[in-house]
Design a protein around this motif. Structure first.
Motif, mmCIF file in Angstrom:
data_model
loop_
_atom_site.group_PDB
_atom_site.id
_atom_site.type_symbol
_atom_site.label_atom_id
_atom_site.label_comp_id
_atom_site.label_asym_id
_atom_site.label_seq_id
_atom_site.Cartn_x
_atom_site.Cartn_y
_atom_site.Cartn_z
ATOM 1 N N PRO A 182 -16.606 -12.123 0.032
ATOM 2 C CA PRO A 182 -16.714 -11.815 1.460
ATOM 3 C C PRO A 182 -17.903 -12.483 2.149
ATOM 4 C CG PRO A 182 -16.097 -9.851 0.265
ATOM 5 C CD PRO A 182 -16.416 -10.896 -0.768
ATOM 6 N N ALA A 183 -18.980 -12.709 1.409
ATOM 7 C CA ALA A 183 -20.161 -13.359 1.994
ATOM 8 C C ALA A 183 -19.886 -14.809 2.361
ATOM 9 C CB ALA A 183 -21.336 -13.282 1.018
ATOM 10 N N PHE A 184 -18.797 -15.376 1.822
ATOM 11 C CA PHE A 184 -18.448 -16.766 2.109
ATOM 12 C C PHE A 184 -17.210 -16.868 2.996
ATOM 13 C CE2 PHE A 184 -20.714 -16.613 -1.916
ATOM 14 C CZ PHE A 184 -21.772 -17.487 -1.654
ATOM 15 N N GLY A 185 -16.868 -15.739 3.659
ATOM 16 C CA GLY A 185 -15.812 -15.770 4.662
ATOM 17 C C GLY A 185 -14.420 -15.490 4.148
ATOM 18 N N PHE A 186 -14.294 -14.840 2.976
ATOM 19 C CA PHE A 186 -12.973 -14.547 2.417
ATOM 20 C C PHE A 186 -12.766 -13.050 2.221
ATOM 21 C CE2 PHE A 186 -13.500 -18.974 1.380
ATOM 22 C CZ PHE A 186 -12.217 -19.504 1.506
ATOM 23 N N ASN A 187 -11.592 -12.586 2.631
ATOM 24 C CA ASN A 187 -11.214 -11.188 2.426
ATOM 25 C C ASN A 187 -10.296 -11.111 1.206
ATOM 26 O OD1 ASN A 187 -10.954 -8.375 3.130
ATOM 27 N ND2 ASN A 187 -8.874 -8.855 3.793
ATOM 28 N N VAL A 188 -10.693 -10.326 0.212
ATOM 29 C CA VAL A 188 -9.935 -10.210 -1.031
ATOM 30 C C VAL A 188 -8.785 -9.222 -0.863
ATOM 31 C CG1 VAL A 188 -10.050 -9.505 -3.452
ATOM 32 C CG2 VAL A 188 -11.936 -10.807 -2.431
ATOM 33 N N THR A 189 -7.554 -9.657 -1.195
ATOM 34 C CA THR A 189 -6.391 -8.773 -1.099
ATOM 35 C C THR A 189 -5.835 -8.397 -2.469
ATOM 36 O OG1 THR A 189 -4.933 -10.697 -0.851
ATOM 37 C CG2 THR A 189 -5.709 -9.634 1.165
ATOM 38 N N SER A 190 -6.250 -9.099 -3.515
ATOM 39 C CA SER A 190 -5.809 -8.766 -4.864
ATOM 40 C C SER A 190 -6.811 -9.327 -5.856
ATOM 41 C CB SER A 190 -4.416 -9.353 -5.138
ATOM 42 O OG SER A 190 -4.069 -9.230 -6.497
ATOM 43 N N ALA A 191 -7.137 -8.527 -6.874
ATOM 44 C CA ALA A 191 -8.044 -8.988 -7.923
ATOM 45 C C ALA A 191 -7.651 -8.306 -9.227
ATOM 46 C CB ALA A 191 -9.488 -8.663 -7.567
ATOM 47 N N ARG A 192 -7.136 -9.093 -10.165
ATOM 48 C CA ARG A 192 -6.708 -8.494 -11.429
ATOM 49 C C ARG A 192 -6.727 -9.524 -12.550
ATOM 50 N NH1 ARG A 192 -1.032 -9.217 -12.384
ATOM 51 N NH2 ARG A 192 0.026 -10.296 -10.683
ATOM 52 N N LEU A 193 -6.652 -9.016 -13.778
ATOM 53 C CA LEU A 193 -6.579 -9.864 -14.956
ATOM 54 C C LEU A 193 -5.120 -10.242 -15.190
ATOM 55 C CD1 LEU A 193 -9.056 -7.847 -17.177
ATOM 56 C CD2 LEU A 193 -9.499 -10.038 -16.061
ATOM 57 N N VAL A 194 -4.874 -11.512 -15.463
ATOM 58 C CA VAL A 194 -3.498 -12.011 -15.606
ATOM 59 C C VAL A 194 -3.390 -12.926 -16.824
ATOM 60 C CG1 VAL A 194 -3.123 -11.920 -13.110
ATOM 61 C CG2 VAL A 194 -3.888 -14.062 -14.164
ATOM 62 N N TYR A 195 -2.135 -13.199 -17.199
ATOM 63 C CA TYR A 195 -1.839 -14.170 -18.248
ATOM 64 C C TYR A 195 -1.157 -15.374 -17.604
ATOM 65 C CZ TYR A 195 -2.529 -10.311 -21.571
ATOM 66 O OH TYR A 195 -3.052 -9.259 -22.296
ATOM 67 N N ARG A 196 -1.684 -16.575 -17.870
ATOM 68 C CA ARG A 196 -1.064 -17.797 -17.363
ATOM 69 C C ARG A 196 -0.643 -18.670 -18.535
ATOM 70 N NH1 ARG A 196 -3.165 -20.679 -11.983
ATOM 71 N NH2 ARG A 196 -2.822 -18.999 -10.516
#
Length: 233
Positions: A182-196
């Motif tokens: 957020p300090a760099f101008g981004f609003n987080v809408t999802s944050a999770r651990l994933v498998y790619r």
């Protein structure tokens, strides 16, 4: 992204939305264990943002928070269980369940994998990267994706769909990067651990349709939270 296999058009949109709300409500309940105030609980704040983005009704959202925090009908006792195996045509699959009954989940998964092959722990996860994935969008005119990724401590970044920006992190850095963005101008809408997947499989149309039907059936199960698949987009 782990969900690129999903059909573009659902035959029953209302049922699909209902499943999405159920999954989001579970994530809210789990996050709310650490406090019912989104301003003081970053994981809950992100879960609430995701629910709002999906247009979850306010009453449903508030009930999930209260349930998770133990303020309504006792606490929600969900735990994560991960299954690994193969879809038809040896396509690797990881299924993440969030359940209050592990025996029920195990039985359901065994049935769902009859057209594939259920494996043991580690049978396919070695062929996936396990990392943090943050979906955000720029909220200031000078927000710079690359600068934000570097300064916030992300390992990589990419442009997502519908103007979303995706930041990839080490699993242990997920929370710190989420809080820094957020300090760099981004609003987080999802944050999770994933498998790619490291080596996604390419199939012809007929085989792909068979795999997608298999995955859709798994994704529709009430206990299944996320499905990750090694299938080329």
């Amino acid at each position: 992204m782990g969900a690129q296999w999903k059909a573009k058009h659902k035959a029953d949109a209302s049922a699909a939305k209902g499943r999405i709300f159920t999954k989001l409500a579970k994530e809210i309940m789990v996050a709310a264990r650490n406090g019912a105030d989104p301003d003081m609980n970053s994981k809950l704040r992100v879960a609430v943002e995701a629910a709002k983005k999906a247009s979850m009704p306010k009453d449903t959202l508030e009930r999930a928070i209260k349930k998770g925090a133990g303020l309504l009908d006792g606490p929600a006792n969900y735990e994560t269980v991960v299954y690994e195996g193969f879809a038809p045509h040896q396509v690797p699959v990881i299924v993440e369940c969030l359940t209050d009954n592990k025996n029920r989940s195990a039985q359901s998964i065994r049935v769902l994998f009859r057209k594939g092959q259920l494996g043991s722990s580690g049978s396919v996860s070695w062929d996936f990267k396990y990392l943090g994935e943050i979906v955000a969008h720029a909220v200031t005119p000078d927000a710079d994706l690359e600068v934000a990724a570097i300064e916030a401590g992300a390992q990589d970044f990419e442009e997502g769909e519908e103007g979303d920006c995706i930041f990839l992190t080490e699993p242990t850095d997920l929370d710190a990067v989420s809080k820094a963005l957020p300090a760099f101008g981004f609003n987080v809408t999802s944050a999770r651990l994933v498998y790619r997947p490291n080596n996604p499989v390419t199939l012809d149309d007929a085989a792909r349709a068979e795999v997608e039907a298999f995955l859709e059936a798994i994704d529709a199960d009430d206990d299944v939270q996320h499905v990750y698949v090694g299938l080329a987009g």
